[in-house]
Write a protein that holds these residues in place. Sequence first.
Motif, PDB file in Angstrom:
ATOM      1  N   LEU A 436       0.833  -1.205   0.000  1.00 45.03           N
ATOM      2  CA  LEU A 436       0.000   0.000   0.000  1.00 45.03           C
ATOM      3  C   LEU A 436       0.864   1.250   0.000  1.00 45.03           C
ATOM      4  O   LEU A 436       0.620   2.199  -0.769  1.00 45.03           O
ATOM      5  N   VAL A 437       1.885   1.245   0.835  1.00 49.75           N
ATOM      6  CA  VAL A 437       2.771   2.411   0.917  1.00 49.75           C
ATOM      7  C   VAL A 437       3.506   2.631  -0.394  1.00 49.75           C
ATOM      8  O   VAL A 437       3.611   3.761  -0.894  1.00 49.75           O
ATOM      9  N   SER A 438       4.038   1.561  -0.978  1.00 55.32           N
ATOM     10  CA  SER A 438       4.763   1.714  -2.243  1.00 55.32           C
ATOM     11  C   SER A 438       3.826   2.175  -3.355  1.00 55.32           C
ATOM     12  O   SER A 438       4.204   3.009  -4.197  1.00 55.32           O
ATOM     13  N   PHE A 870       5.609   7.405   4.938  1.00 53.61           N
ATOM     14  CA  PHE A 870       6.738   6.590   5.383  1.00 53.61           C
ATOM     15  C   PHE A 870       6.902   6.667   6.902  1.00 53.61           C
ATOM     16  O   PHE A 870       7.257   5.673   7.552  1.00 53.61           O
ATOM     17  N   VAL A 871       6.653   7.851   7.457  1.00 55.86           N
ATOM     18  CA  VAL A 871       6.711   7.974   8.917  1.00 55.86           C
ATOM     19  C   VAL A 871       5.631   7.098   9.545  1.00 55.86           C
ATOM     20  O   VAL A 871       5.860   6.433  10.570  1.00 55.86           O
ATOM     21  N   TRP A 872       4.436   7.099   8.925  1.00 54.56           N
ATOM     22  CA  TRP A 872       3.351   6.242   9.434  1.00 54.56           C
ATOM     23  C   TRP A 872       3.720   4.769   9.348  1.00 54.56           C
ATOM     24  O   TRP A 872       3.442   4.000  10.275  1.00 54.56           O
ATOM     25  N   GLN A 873       4.365   4.380   8.282  1.00 56.76           N
ATOM     26  CA  GLN A 873       4.709   2.964   8.115  1.00 56.76           C
ATOM     27  C   GLN A 873       5.764   2.527   9.124  1.00 56.76           C
ATOM     28  O   GLN A 873       5.629   1.488   9.777  1.00 56.76           O
ATOM     29  N   PHE A 874       6.831   3.325   9.247  1.00 57.31           N
ATOM     30  CA  PHE A 874       7.960   2.912  10.088  1.00 57.31           C
ATOM     31  C   PHE A 874       7.898   3.492  11.494  1.00 57.31           C
ATOM     32  O   PHE A 874       8.664   3.073  12.374  1.00 57.31           O
ATOM     33  N   ALA A 880      12.144   7.353   7.495  1.00 54.31           N
ATOM     34  CA  ALA A 880      11.495   8.060   6.390  1.00 54.31           C
ATOM     35  C   ALA A 880      12.503   8.916   5.634  1.00 54.31           C
ATOM     36  O   ALA A 880      12.456   9.023   4.397  1.00 54.31           O
ATOM     37  N   ALA A 881      13.454   9.510   6.375  1.00 55.71           N
ATOM     38  CA  ALA A 881      14.498  10.314   5.732  1.00 55.71           C
ATOM     39  C   ALA A 881      15.389   9.455   4.854  1.00 55.71           C
ATOM     40  O   ALA A 881      15.802   9.864   3.766  1.00 55.71           O
ATOM     41  N   VAL A 882      15.702   8.238   5.314  1.00 56.31           N
ATOM     42  CA  VAL A 882      16.519   7.327   4.507  1.00 56.31           C
ATOM     43  C   VAL A 882      15.807   6.996   3.203  1.00 56.31           C
ATOM     44  O   VAL A 882      16.408   6.988   2.123  1.00 56.31           O
TER      45      VAL A 882
END
Length: 1015
Positions: A436-438, A870-874, A880-882
């Motif tokens: 979903l994120v991708s 990305f912040v929500w996922q990880f 998210a910065a990476v």
Amino acid sequence: MSLSSSALARPRFTALAVLFLVLAGVWLALDFPSTEEPPVTVRAATIISFVPGASVQRVEQLVVRPTEEAVRSLADVKKVKSTVRPGFAFTYVELRPAVSPQQLPTVWQRLRARMEDLRPQLPEGTFGPLVDDEFGRVAVMTVGLTGAGYTAGELRHQARAMRDALQQLPGVERVTLHGIRDEQVQVVLDVAAMAAKGVRASAVAEAITRRNIVAPAGFVELGGAYLPLTVTGDVADPRQLASTPVPLPSGGSVPLGLIARIERVEQDPPLGGAFVDGAPAAVVAVSMAPGLNVVSFAERLRTRMRELEAGLPVGMNVVPITDQAQIVTRQLIQVGQVFLETTVIVMGIVVLFLGLRTGLIVGAIVPTTIMGTLAVMKLLGIELQMISIGAIIIALGLFVDNAIVVAEDMERRLALGEPRQEAAARAGSAMFVPLLVSSLAIILSFMPLVLSRTEMGEYLRSMGVVMTITLLVSLVLAVTFTPLLCQRFAQHHAELSRAARAVESLTGWYRGKVQWVLRHRVAYIASMVVVLLASAWLFTTVPTELMPPSERRQLQMAIELAPDSSTRHTLQTSQAISRVLSDRQLLPQIASHALYVGDGGPRFILALNPPVPAGHRAYAVLTLAAEVTHAEAIARLKQLMAERFPDVRFEPKRFSMGSADAGQAEFRVHSPDLERQQAAGQRLLEALRAVPGVGDVSTDEEPPIPQLNVVVDQARARAAGVSSAEVARSLDLILSGATASQYREGDTALPILVRGDLAVRQSAEGLAALPIAREDGHGSVPLAQVARLEVVRQPASIQRYNQARVVTVSGKHPAMTAQALVDQVAPLLAELRRDGIEVTLGGEIEEGADANEAMAQFLPPCVLAMALIFVWQFESVRKAAVVLASVPFVLIGATLALKLTGTTLTFVGTLGLLALGGIIVNNAVLLIDAIDEERQSGLGDVQAIEEAAAKRLRPIVMTKLVCILGLLPLYLFGGTVWQSLAVVMMGGLALGTLITLGFIPALYAVLYRVRASKA
């Protein structure tokens, strides 16, 4: 319960739902709405005004300036362009892109109201201003009605009958006629006979008006019934006008036939015309209602055309000119080939890596996703056209990744000994969030395009929408249908496939490189940043253009005579040109053509750019013969036309895919000092001509034309009993003519025009002897007695842009983009601007800048939304910065690919660059997810990074290989519009993947302060 578990718990429902989706897509595909190009709202209108006898300057001051001021009072107007000619004004109004299609009728109604309010303020005798807001409609088929020996009136009559019949065909939105040459009844005065009898020309017109009437005469009531009265006088034949009595000044009357000749002729002077393959023609253009399949509609239209042709008089024929359905059919065949090739490549890679059984499971997502996408497209009203079809092909290599990831995770779980039902459910549910994120990352990369409000953004919008639909449909299928297939058919392979083993053999080598990168992480990151900066500099040297030229097997050719050419001379010359174009021995490169005089004919493609209507201009649409290239035909046309018509300017060129001519650089020069403006335009023109190898260079500044002034001697005129007003009226009636009445024939009304003989109108010497009526009505005096003739020069035209005079200089180079040509004259532009001359760039450069600016407004919010996802996922800002840090590195591969292949970066290629940002982050997501998994299993930080990188190498290589090779058919056979995007994405994915495989571990180690193991 997860979506995957629900699907597996109800397998029959899931299977039937997918089957229903496929069947619905197949049913819709049989007659899916399709067109050549995406529908775009044309937010433009034209305003035309006629001021007979007025000079260019007077038209500009008294008509154009008030018109522009009234137009500019509308807040929705973006730009106003005007062309001013003697007695004629043409204004082009373009609205802001923010105006929605629903608002357009209201805006145009306000524009018409402004023009109605302006009408009383314009000079007496002004015809107009006339507003046309429907010239943007696209005709799906145009045909020419020709017939040797038939008059213009007979062609017009049959064309109107055909229009009325075609308008009844279901699916027809509008039928228009072009090149129609109307007829008129002329009462040609014998000036000498009239002078001898003392008859005024105005008396002749009044006599005809009083006789040829259709007027009410009241009614009588007899026996309880009303009987209307009619008065005879309306002539049944123009020759009956010869008996009309014309009063004499001394009393009595004379029959009109003794002092005039009555004839029925074609409109004189002609306002326009058309020729098809050398023969005079009436052109019929048919527009299709939205939401239909153009191929099936065209078949019904052709059938009706054949029926109508069978009923035409003997010798009259219907000749095809353009047929959008044929273009769409060729596109569908070409795209179908590309789609099959892409599918074979993608499936081949999947089978090589995962084996035949798993490859077929993954491959099942292709037809189901395509059919589901078609169903959603139908619901949203998105048609099949070159952009939406291309989006499906591009998405093919992306959405297969979803099924690959789920199928591979299923096999991994089976290898670990998990039960089949549990493994399938966990594979789908565990992969749902990463997939979903991708998918959302890729979708967000297209959002600036979807949200932008420009013509180019609207043209390409379906690309982002269809990509969104395809990715979301494939995501749902990947976590429901793919686990169901895996549960039934997947099995653990004891041995890897050859391709998988080949990648696995690189795992040890890659692990060692990751160890080296972790030990030299700062140096590695710094070196990659340096490479990125170098690529950014190299990227600035990549040639750019808005859109490539169209691949239509047709050419357009602007034809321009001397500015003072009469419309009669233009028509005669155009017919001679048409005969040359139809000579297959002289010009075998051209299969057929249509030539329009005075305007550009019907708009049969969205990006049609015909010249501004003018009496000395014509426009031709040329169809190429088989196996002939555009370049060959253009070269032959330039050579032959220059030899045959040395005094005529020809500009044959390909059609463009944007509203501006592809590859043409345009410079608008403005200065309050008109002499300095003209001098600057001339310098720029000479500078462009000095560029080696330059092709067409032109300016819209035309040489002055002669004007004949009648200078009235007021003292002599007063003594002779005439005034300046009577001089003007007498000359206008004899030379231009006056409409005295109408000859009514069925539903056609022909004007009855009273005028002098053609010999009088074509002789400057004879003007001095023309009779000028005395104001007391007794006799006349020759013009030479009260006035003298004086020849002066006046501008042929004045060009205005946003209420200021401008000179537009344009140039085109066969081997350069528009921007590259601008760079060639950059020093002169800087010098002119330092001298106070305003020089702005127009054409495709201006349009491209507007499109890029509109997208740039939405880019930061989309990037921010991507970061939040990305912040929500990880649940980590550093992770998210990476992920986001990997995005810019796609520029390295994209730039090198563009330079090595010599490909020009188009606007579509820029979209590919944005899409890369959403695709490449998947590498980082997979690596970081794997690192977290290994750390949770108890491995140390360094070992977790190494193990995760080694474990994710094969899926990353496989999925990116699918994307890269899946774009290869699009690059080779998809057409010029997709080449730039394919090159950008293949190069960016290839090098971007290789770089991020090392960059992500290094950056992760830096941000999390992982201590590297000693060598």
